[in-house]
Design a protein around this motif. Sequence first.
Motif, PDB file in Angstrom:
ATOM      1  N   UNK A   1      -4.316 -37.473  56.236  1.00 33.78           N
ATOM      2  CA  UNK A   1      -5.335 -36.954  55.334  1.00 33.78           C
ATOM      3  C   UNK A   1      -5.623 -35.500  55.701  1.00 33.78           C
ATOM      4  N   UNK A   2      -5.566 -34.640  54.698  1.00 31.07           N
ATOM      5  CA  UNK A   2      -5.917 -33.236  54.915  1.00 31.07           C
ATOM      6  C   UNK A   2      -7.271 -32.998  54.272  1.00 31.07           C
ATOM      7  N   UNK A   3      -8.164 -32.352  55.012  1.00 27.70           N
ATOM      8  CA  UNK A   3      -9.473 -32.060  54.450  1.00 27.70           C
ATOM      9  C   UNK A   3      -9.717 -30.565  54.478  1.00 27.70           C
TER      10      UNK A   3
ATOM     11  N   UNK B   1      -6.578 -42.312  60.715  1.00 26.43           N
ATOM     12  CA  UNK B   1      -8.000 -42.432  60.991  1.00 26.43           C
ATOM     13  C   UNK B   1      -8.490 -41.653  62.202  1.00 26.43           C
ATOM     14  N   UNK B   2      -7.577 -40.918  62.840  1.00 24.85           N
ATOM     15  CA  UNK B   2      -8.009 -40.108  63.988  1.00 24.85           C
ATOM     16  C   UNK B   2      -7.793 -38.640  63.659  1.00 24.85           C
ATOM     17  N   UNK B   3      -8.763 -37.835  64.071  1.00 27.98           N
ATOM     18  CA  UNK B   3      -8.609 -36.408  63.804  1.00 27.98           C
ATOM     19  C   UNK B   3      -7.628 -35.805  64.809  1.00 27.98           C
ATOM     20  N   UNK B   4      -6.719 -34.957  64.310  1.00 26.49           N
ATOM     21  CA  UNK B   4      -5.762 -34.300  65.201  1.00 26.49           C
ATOM     22  C   UNK B   4      -6.362 -32.982  65.661  1.00 26.49           C
ATOM     23  N   UNK B   5      -6.460 -32.826  66.975  1.00 22.92           N
ATOM     24  CA  UNK B   5      -6.949 -31.570  67.532  1.00 22.92           C
ATOM     25  C   UNK B   5      -5.820 -30.961  68.363  1.00 22.92           C
ATOM     26  N   UNK B   6      -6.007 -29.709  68.707  1.00 25.76           N
ATOM     27  CA  UNK B   6      -5.007 -29.000  69.520  1.00 25.76           C
ATOM     28  C   UNK B   6      -3.596 -29.361  69.050  1.00 25.76           C
ATOM     29  N   UNK B   7      -3.309 -28.959  67.830  1.00 26.08           N
ATOM     30  CA  UNK B   7      -2.123 -29.404  67.126  1.00 26.08           C
ATOM     31  C   UNK B   7      -0.910 -28.535  67.432  1.00 26.08           C
ATOM     32  N   UNK B   8       0.210 -29.181  67.786  1.00 23.95           N
ATOM     33  CA  UNK B   8       1.470 -28.462  67.890  1.00 23.95           C
ATOM     34  C   UNK B   8       2.600 -29.439  67.611  1.00 23.95           C
ATOM     35  N   UNK B   9       3.837 -28.987  67.426  1.00 22.42           N
ATOM     36  CA  UNK B   9       4.919 -29.909  67.057  1.00 22.42           C
ATOM     37  C   UNK B   9       5.069 -31.064  68.035  1.00 22.42           C
ATOM     38  N   UNK B  10       4.857 -30.804  69.317  1.00 27.81           N
ATOM     39  CA  UNK B  10       5.015 -31.878  70.290  1.00 27.81           C
ATOM     40  C   UNK B  10       3.985 -32.978  70.054  1.00 27.81           C
ATOM     41  N   UNK B  11       2.730 -32.561  69.796  1.00 24.24           N
ATOM     42  CA  UNK B  11       1.714 -33.588  69.569  1.00 24.24           C
ATOM     43  C   UNK B  11       1.977 -34.291  68.241  1.00 24.24           C
ATOM     44  N   UNK B  12       2.511 -33.579  67.260  1.00 23.81           N
ATOM     45  CA  UNK B  12       2.847 -34.216  66.001  1.00 23.81           C
ATOM     46  C   UNK B  12       3.865 -35.316  66.213  1.00 23.81           C
ATOM     47  N   UNK B  13       4.888 -34.976  66.997  1.00 24.78           N
ATOM     48  CA  UNK B  13       5.943 -35.951  67.208  1.00 24.78           C
ATOM     49  C   UNK B  13       5.428 -37.142  68.009  1.00 24.78           C
ATOM     50  N   UNK B  14       4.488 -36.877  68.899  1.00 23.75           N
ATOM     51  CA  UNK B  14       3.876 -37.989  69.637  1.00 23.75           C
ATOM     52  C   UNK B  14       3.156 -38.920  68.671  1.00 23.75           C
ATOM     53  N   UNK B  15       2.640 -38.344  67.572  1.00 28.12           N
ATOM     54  CA  UNK B  15       1.939 -39.156  66.585  1.00 28.12           C
ATOM     55  C   UNK B  15       2.904 -39.792  65.585  1.00 28.12           C
ATOM     56  N   UNK B  16       4.184 -39.478  65.674  1.00 28.32           N
ATOM     57  CA  UNK B  16       5.163 -40.040  64.756  1.00 28.32           C
ATOM     58  C   UNK B  16       5.389 -39.196  63.522  1.00 28.32           C
ATOM     59  N   UNK B  17       5.090 -37.918  63.597  1.00 26.03           N
ATOM     60  CA  UNK B  17       5.346 -37.026  62.456  1.00 26.03           C
ATOM     61  C   UNK B  17       6.632 -36.251  62.743  1.00 26.03           C
ATOM     62  N   UNK B  18       7.584 -36.302  61.824  1.00 28.47           N
ATOM     63  CA  UNK B  18       8.847 -35.602  62.012  1.00 28.47           C
ATOM     64  C   UNK B  18       9.115 -34.746  60.784  1.00 28.47           C
ATOM     65  N   UNK B  19       9.888 -33.684  60.991  1.00 26.80           N
ATOM     66  CA  UNK B  19      10.124 -32.772  59.868  1.00 26.80           C
ATOM     67  C   UNK B  19      11.600 -32.389  59.783  1.00 26.80           C
ATOM     68  N   UNK B  20      12.126 -32.408  58.577  1.00 33.26           N
ATOM     69  CA  UNK B  20      13.486 -31.940  58.331  1.00 33.26           C
ATOM     70  C   UNK B  20      13.372 -30.594  57.617  1.00 33.26           C
ATOM     71  N   UNK B  21      13.835 -29.567  58.288  1.00 34.72           N
ATOM     72  CA  UNK B  21      13.673 -28.239  57.717  1.00 34.72           C
ATOM     73  C   UNK B  21      14.714 -27.976  56.646  1.00 34.72           C
TER      74      UNK B  21
END
Lengths: 364, 355, 514
Positions: free
Chosen positions: C6-8, C65-85
């Motif tokens: 969710x983006x707010x 349901x959890x707010x992402x703080x101190x966001x960077x690609x490593x933390x994204x991937x820890x959360x299961x977010x992946x990106x294909x450029x």
Amino acid sequence: MLNLSRRKFLQYTGAAGAALTTGGISGAARAQDPLKIGVVYVSPVAEIGWTKQHSLGVEAIKQEFGDKAAITVIDNIFMPQDAERVFRELAASGNQLIFGTSFSHGTPMQKVAPRFPKTAFEHCSGIVHLANLGTFEAKYYEGSYVAGASGAHMSKSNKIGFIGGFPIPDIVGPANALLLGAQSVKPDITCNAIFLNSWFDPGKEKEAANTLLSQGCDVICSMTDTATGVQVAGEGGAWSIGYASDMAKFGSGKQLTAFTLDWSADYLRAAKGVAEGNWKPEARWDGLAAGIVKMAPYNEGIPADVVAKLKQLETDVGSGKVHPYAGELKDQDGNVKVAAGSVLEDKDIRSMNWFVKGMIGKLG
Amino acid sequence: MLYRIEQRPEPSASMRIAAPIIATALTIAVGSAMFAGLGYDPVSTLQAFFITPISSLNGLSELLLKASPLILIACGLAVGFRANVWNIGAEGQLIIGAIAACGVGLFYPNPESPILLPLMFVAGAAAGMAWAAIPAFLRARLNTNEILVTLMMTYIATLFLSWLVHGPWRDPAGFNYPQTALLPAAAMFEPFDYAYRVNSSVFITVVAVVLMWLFTDRSFLGYKMKVSGAAPHAARYAGFRESSAVWTGLLAGGAAAGIAGMAEVAGPLGQLSPQISPGYGFAAIIVAFIGRLNAFGIVLGGLLMSLLFLGGETVQMNLGLSSSLTRIFQGILLFFLLATDFFIFYRFRRVPEHA
Amino acid sequence: MIPRLELRNITKSYPGIVANDDISMSIMPGKIHAVLGENGAGKSTLMKIIYGVAQADSGEIWCDGKRIEAHNPASSRALGIEMVYQHFALFESVTVVENIALSVSSTFDLKTLARQITHLSNRYGMPIDPHRRVLDLSVGERQRVEIVRCLLQAPKLLILDEPTSVLAPQAVGKLFETLRQLAAEGCSIVYISHKLDEVQELCDSATVLRNGKVTGSAKPKETTSLELARMMVGSKLPEMRVVPSVPSARPVLEVRGLTSPARDKYGVALKNVSFEVHGGEIVGLAGVSGNGQADLIALLSGERRHADASVVRIDGKAAGHLNASERRGLGMAFVPEERLGRGAVPPHTLWENAVLTANRRGGLVRHGMVDRGKAAGFARDIIERFKVKANGPSSSAQSLSGGNLQKFIVGREIALKPKLFLVSQPTWGVDVGAAAFIRQNILDLSRAGSAVLVVSEELDELFEICDRLLVICQGQVSPPLIRTKTNREEVGLLMTGADRGNDIEERSEVAVQN
């Protein structure tokens, strides 16, 4: 438009030129003012080396004159383009006596001196004299002759190594004398010579010294503006001979001696001459006798009887009893350059561009 | 609070003007602190540095004399630099130019001929260009790195000069010292006034500056070189030959350096000796960049470099500052000048805390 | 149900531009969500923010349901977010498994990893051999490597940035299958695109962006393309006026038996290429990127020259040996695919960039001097005639947006009234409005008598404006196809090289869109 401004420019410049010249005269006229002296060094004053030895001359004037002399020193002036400006500036700002300390200062001094006829110019290692331009120079060859003798006494390989800054007569002559001095002890000794084409290039000099060591030289003399030759020789276990300054502290205890330069007498004589109003341009050329060239204390490893012989040689060379370039002298190819019974003339010493027999290496 | 450096969307016009002013202010501040810390009065030191050297006609004459070769060479080099052709061997091209010019001056059969000086000019320019043509050929044909080749060729030039003055060209009346005979009067630029050293060769520099401006700012050839430097693919797209940028860039630098060498030998030197250039060929690289590779910027840059040099001597003469201290001060000014130029194209931006 | 992502109220500005302005959206688990917008609408910025490459100036990101703080690609991937450029980050000289090993954070051994890659790629219907070197892979295969790399991490959210721009139509269908399978397994997918048909075919929901703002949300399958396009473009779309072509008798461009080695290891050798383009017609060159288009266009434009002058004839004259400037002298004009650094010099002003190719034919250079006034006038004309948004002839090329710079470059070349007009990727990265405008101008030029060759990887574009189509595959060019007598399937087959074994299987799965 261009014409007008150019004419104007000439007018101004002419006027200012005249003002500068009269400024020089009036400065000289007031006797109660301190004697204004300008000195141009070729490099900064370091612990050892050429400029350090010139600074001894400046110190001597300070000692003698105290606050009766005001000395302006400019260092690090080598190129003729810059030197001419500095000499001009020094003369224009009222200095009555100006010293140049490098051969490269010669042409600029010859150009500036005639514009400031009331100013006395003294050029160390110069060759041209003018009405107000004198020169002074040292007989390096007297010192290198004695040093060469000391090297021959201590050498086991009977090979001396020589490193020179440039293959100019001021270096080639002493290199020859170094070998002749050595040959006066051991007639078969030889000397390998390398020129750096630089006065200050420790890297190249180290390379040269190592080359000489690998060629079997066990005494190395370096006429440059660094202690590298002495240092590398010492580290390689070879004897060394210092030049300009006593370099014993760099030689790992292996510096046999050094032929050092002390220009104090020249500086004092010129300063006193100007102060007393009787300065004349001279071509002074002195060595061991006048104390311009001095031998540094001999290495403790040299036997006492040899030291005594060397001291005697100093006296004899200084008095002229022994002439380093006494005949018969042959060049590298064996041609007789000085016949037996005669000595090399002074003008030929000052323009020496040939190696004596036993020198190994080429000029330039 | 964090700050980040980022590129400006457009180079800042105001910063273009402000940069040198800021640099000067910073230099004065840091320099004053340094002088004061070492016990010298900052005001009189700065005055001796910047004002005294040019407060006499002789000073101005010396300033022009020193700045002229720097500006001339920098103009030539900047033509190449704009196209990313890195000629850093102007020192060698200067030496070769001086050798050629001096050779003509010494050996031309009629030493009083009025065409002697023009001949020397042509010889100096041609020799400098010929020397620069070697790296140009190697780069255009074999794609060698011109930075290395031009630099290496400087050593060759230096040794060639050394060989000449120690050998075949040595003055027969000079006690075997390594220098040539003095050039005849007809082979020398005449000073405007014999009280000063500056001579008519400064007009060569003036012409060179105007030519450089016309070339880089107005000519199509200059435009093509600018494109080659800024975007080599665009140059190929437009059909501009890369080799023509290489040749033009190196030959312009070689000609300028060769002429500067000629002007030195026919001006303040009057003869050759083993060392004839106080590093003009290298200092001109700095001048070109201080001047932002622009003709009039180079004029200011050359004057500034010369002033720094003369000022360094003045503070030594008048206040007894050591020459190493003045070099530090010169370094500070050059550093700030080049550093503030960075902010024409970049700026600081605040990065929010939570990042 | 808690949204996967969710983006707010995300806001992000860059110097001179607000890239994202108060953007909110949410994506449910197992759904495919499109972020739709023209180039420059702020899609890529938004994805970078989600992945943590860029940080929002303000706003919040919530994941499960959890707010992402101190966001960077490593933390994204820890959360299961992946990106294909869009542009792959693969090392070409090593194998697939070695490339993937580099990005795996846990300890691994290559054998196990290779087995995993084979297993996963087969399971999702996109087989790749883990031991092949990336250098030898086609673009589509490289994309599979990127996707498999992400899948190995068992992602909960997969971001794909314009994934079909490098694919042949057949491969697109295949990719969609994979994505649907992934979604069915519970993975949320963010699909970034500006292609309406794809979004309508694939996505469950869509957020439409324009100028950094959300202009609408839609269920694409229930919305017409026109409505979606309006949300993207914001105004009525211009209509293309296509009048029938009247080809000239003599061809303006003749290519005869052009054979040439690859220009470097990234190039493709050309094999016996022959075709011609007549005045008054538009010929399209279709092909999957990296099949020799770059080599061919360089040989046609004169950026590369050929030893045999007669292989390329322009207006009847042998031109193979001429450089770009000399071919311009014969009446050629050319728009390259790279705008900055090739078609225009980035730091130079627009009037300087006008001189780049209009120096002779535009009369901007006289007696070896650049006529600045005339160049500025020329640039001003282009700005007006082609509706380039710029501050004037003195703005730098790099200060223009991609679409505006493209309009300027196309305008500059068209203004020279070329006899032969080569244009490569005319609307790449250009928004819908500008693209239509550029296509119309190309059409008008051709109908005024110029011969036009368009190289494009977008079939829709080629079908829209071309009279005849050529297809390039592995350095070989097909015989010409008449546009009205062919279809996307035939072209698509030629693009993938029907004789190549490994792609044949994809043929049956192509959705025929016409």
